[in-house]
Design a protein around this motif. Sequence first.
Motif, PDB file in Angstrom:
ATOM      1  N   ARG A 367      19.118  11.178 -42.141  1.00 22.15           N
ATOM      2  CA  ARG A 367      18.603  10.558 -43.360  1.00 22.15           C
ATOM      3  C   ARG A 367      17.552  11.479 -43.969  1.00 22.15           C
ATOM      4  O   ARG A 367      16.967  12.299 -43.270  1.00 22.15           O
ATOM      5  CB  ARG A 367      17.963   9.200 -43.052  1.00 22.15           C
ATOM      6  CG  ARG A 367      18.888   8.177 -42.455  1.00 22.15           C
ATOM      7  CD  ARG A 367      18.131   6.980 -41.887  1.00 22.15           C
ATOM      8  NE  ARG A 367      17.376   7.323 -40.691  1.00 22.15           N
ATOM      9  CZ  ARG A 367      16.059   7.274 -40.561  1.00 22.15           C
ATOM     10  NH1 ARG A 367      15.297   6.901 -41.590  1.00 22.15           N
ATOM     11  NH2 ARG A 367      15.468   7.586 -39.417  1.00 22.15           N
ATOM     12  N   ILE A 368      17.314  11.329 -45.269  1.00 17.20           N
ATOM     13  CA  ILE A 368      16.280  12.115 -45.931  1.00 17.20           C
ATOM     14  C   ILE A 368      15.515  11.231 -46.908  1.00 17.20           C
ATOM     15  O   ILE A 368      16.114  10.370 -47.561  1.00 17.20           O
ATOM     16  CB  ILE A 368      16.885  13.347 -46.656  1.00 17.20           C
ATOM     17  CG1 ILE A 368      15.771  14.259 -47.205  1.00 17.20           C
ATOM     18  CG2 ILE A 368      17.847  12.939 -47.755  1.00 17.20           C
ATOM     19  CD1 ILE A 368      16.273  15.616 -47.673  1.00 17.20           C
ATOM     20  N   TRP A 369      14.198  11.403 -46.961  1.00 17.06           N
ATOM     21  CA  TRP A 369      13.377  10.621 -47.879  1.00 17.06           C
ATOM     22  C   TRP A 369      12.081  11.385 -48.158  1.00 17.06           C
ATOM     23  O   TRP A 369      11.809  12.427 -47.553  1.00 17.06           O
ATOM     24  CB  TRP A 369      13.094   9.230 -47.322  1.00 17.06           C
ATOM     25  CG  TRP A 369      12.170   9.186 -46.135  1.00 17.06           C
ATOM     26  CD1 TRP A 369      10.829   8.932 -46.128  1.00 17.06           C
ATOM     27  CD2 TRP A 369      12.527   9.403 -44.745  1.00 17.06           C
ATOM     28  NE1 TRP A 369      10.329   8.964 -44.847  1.00 17.06           N
ATOM     29  CE2 TRP A 369      11.348   9.243 -43.983  1.00 17.06           C
ATOM     30  CE3 TRP A 369      13.727   9.711 -44.084  1.00 17.06           C
ATOM     31  CZ2 TRP A 369      11.332   9.395 -42.589  1.00 17.06           C
ATOM     32  CZ3 TRP A 369      13.706   9.854 -42.711  1.00 17.06           C
ATOM     33  CH2 TRP A 369      12.533   9.701 -41.975  1.00 17.06           C
ATOM     34  N   VAL A 370      11.289  10.847 -49.072  1.00 16.04           N
ATOM     35  CA  VAL A 370      10.036  11.506 -49.448  1.00 16.04           C
ATOM     36  C   VAL A 370       8.922  10.478 -49.580  1.00 16.04           C
ATOM     37  O   VAL A 370       9.149   9.343 -49.999  1.00 16.04           O
ATOM     38  CB  VAL A 370      10.201  12.296 -50.772  1.00 16.04           C
ATOM     39  CG1 VAL A 370      10.588  11.370 -51.920  1.00 16.04           C
ATOM     40  CG2 VAL A 370       8.927  13.041 -51.124  1.00 16.04           C
ATOM     41  N   GLU A 371       7.729  10.883 -49.201  1.00 15.11           N
ATOM     42  CA  GLU A 371       6.513  10.104 -49.433  1.00 15.11           C
ATOM     43  C   GLU A 371       5.572  10.993 -50.238  1.00 15.11           C
ATOM     44  O   GLU A 371       5.373  12.153 -49.896  1.00 15.11           O
ATOM     45  CB  GLU A 371       5.875   9.694 -48.104  1.00 15.11           C
ATOM     46  CG  GLU A 371       6.733   8.739 -47.295  1.00 15.11           C
ATOM     47  CD  GLU A 371       6.143   8.414 -45.928  1.00 15.11           C
ATOM     48  OE1 GLU A 371       5.025   8.934 -45.637  1.00 15.11           O
ATOM     49  OE2 GLU A 371       6.772   7.664 -45.159  1.00 15.11           O
TER      50      GLU A 371
END
Length: 396
Positions: A367-371
């Motif tokens: 999975r990939i995400w950003v904060e």
Amino acid sequence: KKDMESILKILLVEDNSGDADLIIELLSESKLKKSIIQHANNLRSALALLKKDTFDLVLLDLGLPDSLGLNGLNSISKIIVDIPVVIISGQEDLAISEDAIQQGAQDYLIKGKMDGEILTRIILYSIERTKQKREIKAKNQLLLASEEELRAANQELQILNSEKDKFFSIIAHDLKSPFNSIMGLCELLVKQVQENDFDDFEKYAKLILNSSQRTVDLLTNLMEWSRAQTGRMEFTPEYLKITDLTHETVDLLKPVAGQKSITLKDEISPKAIAFADKAMISTVIRNLISNAIKFTESGGEIVLRSHAKQNEITISVSDSGIGIPKDRIEKLFILSESNSTTGTNNEKGTGLGLILCKEFVEKNGGRIWVESKEGKSSTFYFTLPYNTVPTIENND
């Protein structure tokens, strides 16, 4: 397939015991002698039996004590929609018989004019017709489902084509921009050579180099994305030591980061191991670091970290950059929402790199995400399957 030797289950709904006995006798002497016949003398009992058991056909008298006319037919049809029902009546009424057929009855028999042969033939034909209707209905339902699936697939294809058209228009624009810049700078250099003016040569050369590098990066991403879309990119997962990839990428991008006096720190654990495709994950790391450099102010810092948890390992790339607005975060990994963005030194970007990252990470089961905090920093995270079984020698 029901035939004359089959054992049929028939529900006879008849309140007159004499008529019921006659019908049962006719069937017992016919080719349906093996059939099982259950008798109900009113509609209420018949409906109870239909709810509890399964029947091949219903023989229904129109003159029941608790149901007159075609009310009984309607009541049965509500419980079992497609069970064949043959009406048996003492009245020879053409209007009623036509009405019965229109309301779903298979046939209309007159009690005084039927014998075992006629009754047998009507029962078998009624069951066969009902079976054919069921098969046709099932095929029609399959056709409708196929048409719906095809319609949905076409709609999805139209959306994808629309998204790609928009995306390629962005790519075309962003390819044209650096080439225009390179051509303009080259024209200046040619003019200065003609005038024997060599001032600012180094400055222009660096600008051409930077524009060329950005163009090459964009073309590299575009080629890899194109190969992934057409299925021409090989997928060969293996056990990887993550630091082998990050050290190589950091060394490659240090000169780029150095132009903005940005510090690159690789704090990935030497024990970080993942089962993934090396080329794809190298592309992911390169794009995330390149992005961080692009949107980090001069003198900033970029840090790579890892964290192992259960069956996966999380890799993060943190920067001290300008952050991302909340309304942009949800659109970062969507092809149709991809658009040109400008870095802290006016570096151009299309968003293709992040779309590529998402596809490659998900291809590898992650999975990939950003904060992000707008105006302060951003951290991109991605996960990969993690395994502690293989032993990989530490080459550090």
